[in-house]
Every structure is written in structure tokens, then in C-alpha cells.
Design a protein around this motif. Structure first.
Motif, PDB file in Angstrom:
ATOM      1  N   TYR A  80       0.829  -1.206   0.000  1.00 11.09           N
ATOM      2  CA  TYR A  80       0.000   0.000   0.000  1.00 11.09           C
ATOM      3  C   TYR A  80       0.866   1.260   0.000  1.00 11.09           C
ATOM      4  O   TYR A  80       2.015   1.247   0.443  1.00 11.09           O
ATOM      5  CB  TYR A  80      -0.894   0.027   1.236  1.00 11.09           C
ATOM      6  N   LEU A  81       0.272   2.330  -0.476  1.00 10.85           N
ATOM      7  CA  LEU A  81       0.883   3.655  -0.351  1.00 10.85           C
ATOM      8  C   LEU A  81      -0.203   4.617   0.089  1.00 10.85           C
ATOM      9  O   LEU A  81      -1.094   4.967  -0.693  1.00 10.85           O
ATOM     10  CB  LEU A  81       1.503   4.109  -1.679  1.00 10.85           C
ATOM     11  N   GLN A  82      -0.141   4.995   1.351  1.00  9.47           N
ATOM     12  CA  GLN A  82      -1.070   5.993   1.894  1.00  9.47           C
ATOM     13  C   GLN A  82      -0.499   7.370   1.624  1.00  9.47           C
ATOM     14  O   GLN A  82       0.615   7.666   2.052  1.00  9.47           O
ATOM     15  CB  GLN A  82      -1.273   5.779   3.391  1.00  9.47           C
ATOM     16  N   MET A  83      -1.268   8.185   0.929  1.00  8.12           N
ATOM     17  CA  MET A  83      -0.789   9.504   0.528  1.00  8.12           C
ATOM     18  C   MET A  83      -1.689  10.562   1.162  1.00  8.12           C
ATOM     19  O   MET A  83      -2.888  10.620   0.873  1.00  8.12           O
ATOM     20  CB  MET A  83      -0.807   9.635  -0.992  1.00  8.12           C
ATOM     21  N   ASN A  84      -1.112  11.370   2.035  1.00  8.57           N
ATOM     22  CA  ASN A  84      -1.839  12.449   2.708  1.00  8.57           C
ATOM     23  C   ASN A  84      -1.269  13.795   2.298  1.00  8.57           C
ATOM     24  O   ASN A  84      -0.161  13.880   1.763  1.00  8.57           O
ATOM     25  CB  ASN A  84      -1.732  12.276   4.226  1.00  8.57           C
ATOM     26  N   SER A  85      -2.029  14.835   2.562  1.00  5.06           N
ATOM     27  CA  SER A  85      -1.589  16.208   2.256  1.00  5.06           C
ATOM     28  C   SER A  85      -1.074  16.314   0.831  1.00  5.06           C
ATOM     29  O   SER A  85       0.004  16.859   0.576  1.00  5.06           O
ATOM     30  CB  SER A  85      -0.502  16.638   3.248  1.00  5.06           C
ATOM     31  N   LEU A  86      -1.854  15.807  -0.082  1.00  2.08           N
ATOM     32  CA  LEU A  86      -1.423  15.772  -1.474  1.00  2.08           C
ATOM     33  C   LEU A  86      -1.286  17.167  -2.059  1.00  2.08           C
ATOM     34  O   LEU A  86      -2.036  18.095  -1.706  1.00  2.08           O
ATOM     35  CB  LEU A  86      -2.401  14.939  -2.301  1.00  2.08           C
ATOM     36  N   LYS A  87      -0.319  17.293  -2.960  1.00  5.68           N
ATOM     37  CA  LYS A  87      -0.015  18.565  -3.609  1.00  5.68           C
ATOM     38  C   LYS A  87      -0.157  18.377  -5.130  1.00  5.68           C
ATOM     39  O   LYS A  87       0.006  17.254  -5.632  1.00  5.68           O
ATOM     40  CB  LYS A  87       1.422  18.981  -3.291  1.00  5.68           C
ATOM     41  N   PRO A  88      -0.385  19.454  -5.851  1.00  6.52           N
ATOM     42  CA  PRO A  88      -0.478  19.333  -7.314  1.00  6.52           C
ATOM     43  C   PRO A  88       0.766  18.688  -7.926  1.00  6.52           C
ATOM     44  O   PRO A  88       0.658  17.963  -8.926  1.00  6.52           O
ATOM     45  CB  PRO A  88      -0.653  20.774  -7.764  1.00  6.52           C
ATOM     46  N   SER A 108      16.753   2.819  -7.070  1.00 11.54           N
ATOM     47  CA  SER A 108      16.971   2.785  -8.518  1.00 11.54           C
ATOM     48  C   SER A 108      15.899   1.957  -9.204  1.00 11.54           C
ATOM     49  O   SER A 108      15.653   0.802  -8.844  1.00 11.54           O
ATOM     50  CB  SER A 108      18.326   2.184  -8.842  1.00 11.54           C
ATOM     51  N   ARG A 109      15.300   2.533 -10.234  1.00 14.30           N
ATOM     52  CA  ARG A 109      14.246   1.807 -10.944  1.00 14.30           C
ATOM     53  C   ARG A 109      14.825   0.596 -11.679  1.00 14.30           C
ATOM     54  O   ARG A 109      14.107  -0.356 -11.984  1.00 14.30           O
ATOM     55  CB  ARG A 109      13.520   2.733 -11.912  1.00 14.30           C
ATOM     56  N   TYR A 110      16.119   0.627 -11.949  1.00  8.56           N
ATOM     57  CA  TYR A 110      16.749  -0.470 -12.697  1.00  8.56           C
ATOM     58  C   TYR A 110      16.948  -1.709 -11.824  1.00  8.56           C
ATOM     59  O   TYR A 110      17.267  -2.780 -12.345  1.00  8.56           O
ATOM     60  CB  TYR A 110      18.075  -0.007 -13.270  1.00  8.56           C
ATOM     61  N   ALA A 111      16.758  -1.580 -10.540  1.00  4.89           N
ATOM     62  CA  ALA A 111      16.966  -2.702  -9.620  1.00  4.89           C
ATOM     63  C   ALA A 111      15.753  -3.608  -9.514  1.00  4.89           C
ATOM     64  O   ALA A 111      15.828  -4.656  -8.875  1.00  4.89           O
ATOM     65  CB  ALA A 111      17.332  -2.182  -8.236  1.00  4.89           C
ATOM     66  N   TYR A 112      14.630  -3.223 -10.107  1.00  4.81           N
ATOM     67  CA  TYR A 112      13.383  -3.952  -9.975  1.00  4.81           C
ATOM     68  C   TYR A 112      13.109  -4.819 -11.200  1.00  4.81           C
ATOM     69  O   TYR A 112      13.445  -4.461 -12.327  1.00  4.81           O
ATOM     70  CB  TYR A 112      12.228  -2.988  -9.721  1.00  4.81           C
ATOM     71  N   ASP A 113      12.507  -5.967 -10.929  1.00  9.09           N
ATOM     72  CA  ASP A 113      12.326  -6.978 -11.967  1.00  9.09           C
ATOM     73  C   ASP A 113      10.944  -6.963 -12.613  1.00  9.09           C
ATOM     74  O   ASP A 113      10.792  -7.354 -13.772  1.00  9.09           O
ATOM     75  CB  ASP A 113      12.567  -8.365 -11.363  1.00  9.09           C
ATOM     76  N   HIS A 114       9.935  -6.572 -11.860  1.00  6.51           N
ATOM     77  CA  HIS A 114       8.567  -6.603 -12.376  1.00  6.51           C
ATOM     78  C   HIS A 114       7.849  -5.315 -12.011  1.00  6.51           C
ATOM     79  O   HIS A 114       8.042  -4.785 -10.912  1.00  6.51           O
ATOM     80  CB  HIS A 114       7.815  -7.809 -11.817  1.00  6.51           C
ATOM     81  N   TRP A 115       6.993  -4.886 -12.930  1.00 11.14           N
ATOM     82  CA  TRP A 115       6.273  -3.627 -12.769  1.00 11.14           C
ATOM     83  C   TRP A 115       4.790  -3.821 -13.051  1.00 11.14           C
ATOM     84  O   TRP A 115       4.406  -4.643 -13.886  1.00 11.14           O
ATOM     85  CB  TRP A 115       6.812  -2.583 -13.747  1.00 11.14           C
ATOM     86  N   GLY A 116       3.992  -3.031 -12.355  1.00  6.24           N
ATOM     87  CA  GLY A 116       2.577  -2.959 -12.675  1.00  6.24           C
ATOM     88  C   GLY A 116       2.333  -1.955 -13.782  1.00  6.24           C
ATOM     89  O   GLY A 116       3.260  -1.270 -14.241  1.00  6.24           O
ATOM     90  N   GLN A 117       1.078  -1.852 -14.200  1.00  6.81           N
ATOM     91  CA  GLN A 117       0.748  -0.966 -15.311  1.00  6.81           C
ATOM     92  C   GLN A 117       0.568   0.479 -14.854  1.00  6.81           C
ATOM     93  O   GLN A 117       0.550   1.393 -15.673  1.00  6.81           O
ATOM     94  CB  GLN A 117      -0.521  -1.448 -16.023  1.00  6.81           C
ATOM     95  N   GLY A 118       0.407   0.670 -13.565  1.00  8.92           N
ATOM     96  CA  GLY A 118       0.295   2.015 -13.019  1.00  8.92           C
ATOM     97  C   GLY A 118      -1.134   2.452 -12.774  1.00  8.92           C
ATOM     98  O   GLY A 118      -2.089   1.950 -13.375  1.00  8.92           O
ATOM     99  N   THR A 119      -1.287   3.416 -11.885  1.00 18.76           N
ATOM    100  CA  THR A 119      -2.576   4.036 -11.592  1.00 18.76           C
ATOM    101  C   THR A 119      -2.364   5.542 -11.527  1.00 18.76           C
ATOM    102  O   THR A 119      -1.408   6.024 -10.927  1.00 18.76           O
ATOM    103  CB  THR A 119      -3.176   3.477 -10.280  1.00 18.76           C
ATOM    104  N   GLN A 120      -3.251   6.285 -12.175  1.00 17.42           N
ATOM    105  CA  GLN A 120      -3.085   7.732 -12.308  1.00 17.42           C
ATOM    106  C   GLN A 120      -3.570   8.448 -11.049  1.00 17.42           C
ATOM    107  O   GLN A 120      -4.680   8.190 -10.564  1.00 17.42           O
ATOM    108  CB  GLN A 120      -3.838   8.246 -13.524  1.00 17.42           C
ATOM    109  N   VAL A 121      -2.743   9.360 -10.569  1.00 21.55           N
ATOM    110  CA  VAL A 121      -3.108  10.249  -9.462  1.00 21.55           C
ATOM    111  C   VAL A 121      -3.049  11.675  -9.976  1.00 21.55           C
ATOM    112  O   VAL A 121      -2.020  12.103 -10.509  1.00 21.55           O
ATOM    113  CB  VAL A 121      -2.160  10.070  -8.265  1.00 21.55           C
ATOM    114  N   THR A 122      -4.150  12.379  -9.838  1.00 20.30           N
ATOM    115  CA  THR A 122      -4.224  13.770 -10.266  1.00 20.30           C
ATOM    116  C   THR A 122      -4.674  14.624  -9.088  1.00 20.30           C
ATOM    117  O   THR A 122      -5.730  14.356  -8.504  1.00 20.30           O
ATOM    118  CB  THR A 122      -5.193  13.940 -11.448  1.00 20.30           C
TER     119      THR A 122
END
Length: 125
Positions: A80-88, A108-122
């Protein structure tokens, strides 16, 4: 093969909160270090937070420290990633990543083997 599926993104006003989830397949989730990264338009993917396989060690980018919290539930194969006090400036595509064969996360992003497709936060001002 590890599959990661993020959820929980959306549109929120500045100062608001969101909780992102990343569900992982596989029976050895507890042996993966995990990370959250984000990428805004025109920018490189950047580290947001990392967590060790046990959840006992965490790390945060300076830009989110004190506002975001990473956690994991190995019984549910979810981080999980709980995100509070979000900013633009938090607006981005947020992706989770799994690092196999090690208990420790990396910035480093190069150290990771698998990735999800992502979720947009606006975050609107």
C-alpha cells in the motif's frame, strides 16, 4: 512470473488523501522487496517509497517524507501507499515494482524486476 496490479488512483483536491494498493500474484510475495515509483508527463520515473520483504524497513523520497506511508500485508500479497496532504506536484502515474531475490528495496528503478501498469493520481489546486 510476477504480476502486479495497482488500484486506488483518482482525482483529488490539494490537501486530500488517497490510498494506493498493489496486488501481487505468486506464492512468494513475502520474499520480494517492493517499491513505489511515479512518472509525471515529460519527466523521468522517480522513486517514491520502498519497503523490505518483512516490512521492517522503509524509505521515502524527500519530497514525500512525512506525507506518504508505505506498508505491506504479506498475507494478502498487497503493498500500500497511503498519501496524505497531497499537492499538485504529486500528480503522476504511480507504479509499484517488485525486486526479486533480495530482502531490501532500492531507490533505482533499474533494480526492480517486475512492474505494474500504473494508476493515475491527479491532484487539483
Amino acid at each position: 512470473q510476477v504480476q502486479l496490479v495497482e488500484s486506488g488512483g483518482g482525482l483529488v483536491q490539494a490537501g486530500g488523501s488517497l490510498r494506493l494498493s498493489c496486488a501481487a500474484s505468486g506464492r512468494t510475495f513475502s520474499s520480494y522487496a517492493m517499491g513505489w515509483f511515479r512518472q509525471a508527463p515529460g519527466k523521468e520515473r522517480e522513486f517514491v517509497a520502498g519497503i523490505s520483504w518483512s516490512g521492517g524497513n522503509t524509505d521515502y523520497a524527500d519530497s514525500v517524507k512525512g506525507r506518504f506511508t508505505i506498508s505491506r500485508d504479506n498475507n494478502k500479497n498487497t503493498v500500500y501507499l497511503q498519501m496524505n496532504s497531497l499537492k499538485p506536484e504529486d500528480t503522476a502515474l504511480y507504479s509499484c515494482a517488485a525486486r526479486l531475490g533480495t530482502s531490501t528495496y532500492s531507490r533505482s528503478r533499474y533494480a526492480y524486476d517486475h512492474w505494474g501498469q500504473g494508476t493515475q493520481v491527479t491532484v487539483s489546486s
